[in-house]
Design a protein around this motif. Structure first.
Motif, mmCIF file in Angstrom:
data_model
loop_
_atom_site.group_PDB
_atom_site.id
_atom_site.type_symbol
_atom_site.label_atom_id
_atom_site.label_comp_id
_atom_site.label_asym_id
_atom_site.label_seq_id
_atom_site.Cartn_x
_atom_site.Cartn_y
_atom_site.Cartn_z
ATOM 1 N N VAL A 291 5.261 -18.544 -3.456
ATOM 2 C CA VAL A 291 6.177 -19.652 -3.738
ATOM 3 C C VAL A 291 7.617 -19.254 -3.450
ATOM 4 O O VAL A 291 8.401 -20.039 -2.902
ATOM 5 C CB VAL A 291 6.019 -20.111 -5.206
ATOM 6 N N LEU A 292 7.967 -18.010 -3.785
ATOM 7 C CA LEU A 292 9.348 -17.543 -3.606
ATOM 8 C C LEU A 292 9.630 -17.012 -2.206
ATOM 9 O O LEU A 292 10.778 -16.699 -1.886
ATOM 10 C CB LEU A 292 9.651 -16.435 -4.620
ATOM 11 N N GLY A 293 8.607 -16.881 -1.373
ATOM 12 C CA GLY A 293 8.788 -16.260 -0.060
ATOM 13 C C GLY A 293 9.130 -14.792 -0.206
ATOM 14 O O GLY A 293 9.946 -14.250 0.548
ATOM 15 N N ALA A 294 8.492 -14.145 -1.171
ATOM 16 C CA ALA A 294 8.812 -12.771 -1.522
ATOM 17 C C ALA A 294 7.757 -11.789 -1.023
ATOM 18 O O ALA A 294 6.639 -12.178 -0.677
ATOM 19 C CB ALA A 294 8.949 -12.635 -3.038
ATOM 20 N N GLU A 295 8.129 -10.511 -1.008
ATOM 21 C CA GLU A 295 7.169 -9.445 -0.762
ATOM 22 C C GLU A 295 6.504 -9.079 -2.090
ATOM 23 O O GLU A 295 7.071 -9.289 -3.169
ATOM 24 C CB GLU A 295 7.859 -8.203 -0.196
ATOM 25 N N VAL A 296 5.318 -8.512 -2.003
ATOM 26 C CA VAL A 296 4.579 -8.074 -3.188
ATOM 27 C C VAL A 296 4.669 -6.563 -3.310
ATOM 28 O O VAL A 296 4.411 -5.834 -2.350
ATOM 29 C CB VAL A 296 3.103 -8.511 -3.119
ATOM 30 N N GLY A 297 5.065 -6.092 -4.494
ATOM 31 C CA GLY A 297 5.130 -4.666 -4.765
ATOM 32 C C GLY A 297 4.163 -4.291 -5.869
ATOM 33 O O GLY A 297 3.562 -5.147 -6.525
ATOM 34 N N ALA A 298 4.023 -2.983 -6.082
ATOM 35 C CA ALA A 298 3.087 -2.512 -7.099
ATOM 36 C C ALA A 298 3.527 -1.157 -7.630
ATOM 37 O O ALA A 298 4.225 -0.404 -6.950
ATOM 38 C CB ALA A 298 1.675 -2.411 -6.516
ATOM 39 N N SER A 299 3.115 -0.855 -8.858
ATOM 40 C CA SER A 299 3.366 0.469 -9.428
ATOM 41 C C SER A 299 2.285 1.434 -8.953
ATOM 42 O O SER A 299 1.249 1.022 -8.424
ATOM 43 C CB SER A 299 3.375 0.394 -10.955
ATOM 44 N N ARG A 300 2.520 2.730 -9.158
ATOM 45 C CA ARG A 300 1.567 3.732 -8.689
ATOM 46 C C ARG A 300 0.179 3.586 -9.324
ATOM 47 O O ARG A 300 -0.823 3.669 -8.603
ATOM 48 C CB ARG A 300 2.120 5.138 -8.927
ATOM 49 N N ALA B 152 -3.813 -2.749 -4.981
ATOM 50 C CA ALA B 152 -2.861 -3.020 -3.894
ATOM 51 C C ALA B 152 -2.834 -1.822 -2.958
ATOM 52 O O ALA B 152 -3.151 -0.693 -3.366
ATOM 53 C CB ALA B 152 -1.461 -3.288 -4.453
ATOM 54 N N GLU B 153 -2.445 -2.070 -1.699
ATOM 55 C CA GLU B 153 -2.415 -0.985 -0.723
ATOM 56 C C GLU B 153 -1.188 -0.099 -0.920
ATOM 57 O O GLU B 153 -0.201 -0.494 -1.538
ATOM 58 C CB GLU B 153 -2.462 -1.520 0.713
ATOM 59 N N LEU B 154 -1.261 1.102 -0.361
ATOM 60 C CA LEU B 154 -0.216 2.111 -0.550
ATOM 61 C C LEU B 154 1.140 1.638 -0.051
ATOM 62 O O LEU B 154 2.182 1.985 -0.624
ATOM 63 C CB LEU B 154 -0.612 3.406 0.163
ATOM 64 N N GLY C 148 8.537 3.222 -5.910
ATOM 65 C CA GLY C 148 8.802 4.318 -6.827
ATOM 66 C C GLY C 148 9.016 5.636 -6.116
ATOM 67 O O GLY C 148 9.113 5.686 -4.880
ATOM 68 N N GLN C 149 9.052 6.710 -6.878
ATOM 69 C CA GLN C 149 9.338 8.030 -6.337
ATOM 70 C C GLN C 149 8.355 8.430 -5.246
ATOM 71 O O GLN C 149 8.732 9.006 -4.233
ATOM 72 C CB GLN C 149 9.320 9.063 -7.477
#
Length: 363
Positions: A262-271, A279-281, A286-287
């Motif tokens: 909806v926001l036209g955003a990228e998807v991120g994830a924690s380790r 989710a893919e690498l 993060g670090q």
């Protein structure tokens, strides 16, 4: 009542003076990383940071441009001036057409030995890491990798380089006191992109470099560019919606995708989410993942441990969603929502969908 003169005193700090051997080492250098004429944005970010360091030391900021004998290679020097460099060392040679460790290490090491910079910075990219390690080893100097902060220690003129350590659970500050140049690498998007000033000019110093192609062990047989189609590009995304272990199960991670769409955003994830296979690498922030600087970062079910924080706390606005009011992420988020992410994410998605639909009608 005790006399204040009896109070314990802190030991006087030992004065650190610049080693006389290093008096000939001057100026802050930034290696301008370019492949096939395309400059990696981390080089401009480093020039922005280098400008601050050079001003503190009262020296020049210098760009180092290596490449083939083409007009584009020289033009990169002009771009470096726009981002703050006072001068550029330019080396053009056919052996530098594509990156190979041997000729690039020989060339950059020769430049350092000849002109003696006080500080040398490179981007912590695949290319930059390879080159920095080889150059530091050849010069027998120190190298601090993946820095998150760079400052000058006034008394000694030493570069204090801060980086995460122990798996990102701590930050340590390292100084190279007994060797020059002081070298550091910085990951893309850790430092802010400076504003370009097209009116800025500088001095180009050409350096003659000699190497025989037959003496170079590695050969370029074919150049195959990366296929970036359908691959996430988190470091340069304006909006990121990221999910963490607080989403409980993989099916709930779809709620992150719904809001991002909806926001036209990228998807991120924690380790932990990436390690669990949700989710893919390429989406890990993060670090041990990507460093990002979006305009808006929405973190759902992410606790905010330092390993994740170092990858995203440069965002302009951080919105945290977590059902634990004591989660560390609320200490640095700009806005916090204490609650169940599985209920809040669908509500946000619907609210944004309606708002954007109304905005389109009004427009």
């Amino acid at each position: 009542m005790s006399d204040s003169n009896d109070a314990p005193r802190k030991p006087a700090r030992k004065k650190v003076e610049l080693d006389p051997r290093f008096l000939s080492y001057k100026h802050v250098w930034v290696y301008i990383e370019a492949e096939r004429g395309e400059v990696h944005p981390v080089s401009w970010e480093l020039l922005g940071e280098g400008r601050k360091l050079a001003d503190q030391l009262g020296v020049d900021l210098v760009g180092v441009v290596l490449g083939p004998p083409e007009a584009r290679t020289r033009a990169i020097c002009e771009e470096a001036f726009h981002f703050g460099a006072n001068r550029c060392y330019l080396v053009q040679h056919d052996a530098l057409r594509d990156y190979r460790n041997e000729p690039y290490t020989k060339c950059l090491t020769e430049l350092v030995d000849t002109y003696q910079p006080e500080i040398l910075m490179l981007g912590a990219t695949t290319l930059g890491r390879d080159l920095a390690g080889s150059v530091a080893t050849t010069l027998a100097t120190g190298l601090v990798a993946d820095c998150t902060e760079l400052v000058i220690e006034a008394e000694s003129r030493c570069l204090a380089s801060t980086r995460p350590t122990f798996g990102g659970s701590l930050l340590c500050t390292i100084m190279t006191q007994r060797h020059r140049p002081q070298m550091a690498t910085v990951r893309p998007r850790v430092m802010a992109m400076p504003d370009a000033d097209a009116s800025r000019r500088g001095e180009v110093i050409e350096h003659a470099f000699s190497i025989v192609e037959t003496s170079i062990i590695t050969k370029i047989l074919q150049f195959i560019p990366d296929d970036t189609r359908d691959k996430p590009n988190l470091p340069f995304a304006d909006i990121i919606v990221a999910g963490g272990r607080g989403l409980k199960k993989p099916e709930n991670f779809q709620l992150v995708w719904d809001l991002a769409k909806v926001l036209g955003a990228e998807v991120g994830a924690s380790r932990p989410v990436v390690q669990a296979g949700w989710a893919e690498l390429d989406r890990q922030v993060g670090q041990s993942g990507k460093t990002v600087r979006p305009k808006l970062y929405i973190a759902a079910g992410i606790s905010g441990a330092v390993q994740h924080r170092v990858g995203m706390d440069g965002a302009d606005v951080i919105i945290a969603i977590n059902n634990d009011s004591n989660a560390p992420i609320f200490d640095f988020a700009h806005y916090g929502i204490v609650g169940n992410a599985m209920q809040i994410l669908p509500a946000l998605t619907e609210a944004f969908r309606k708002h954007l639909a109304q905005a389109r009608k009004a427009g």
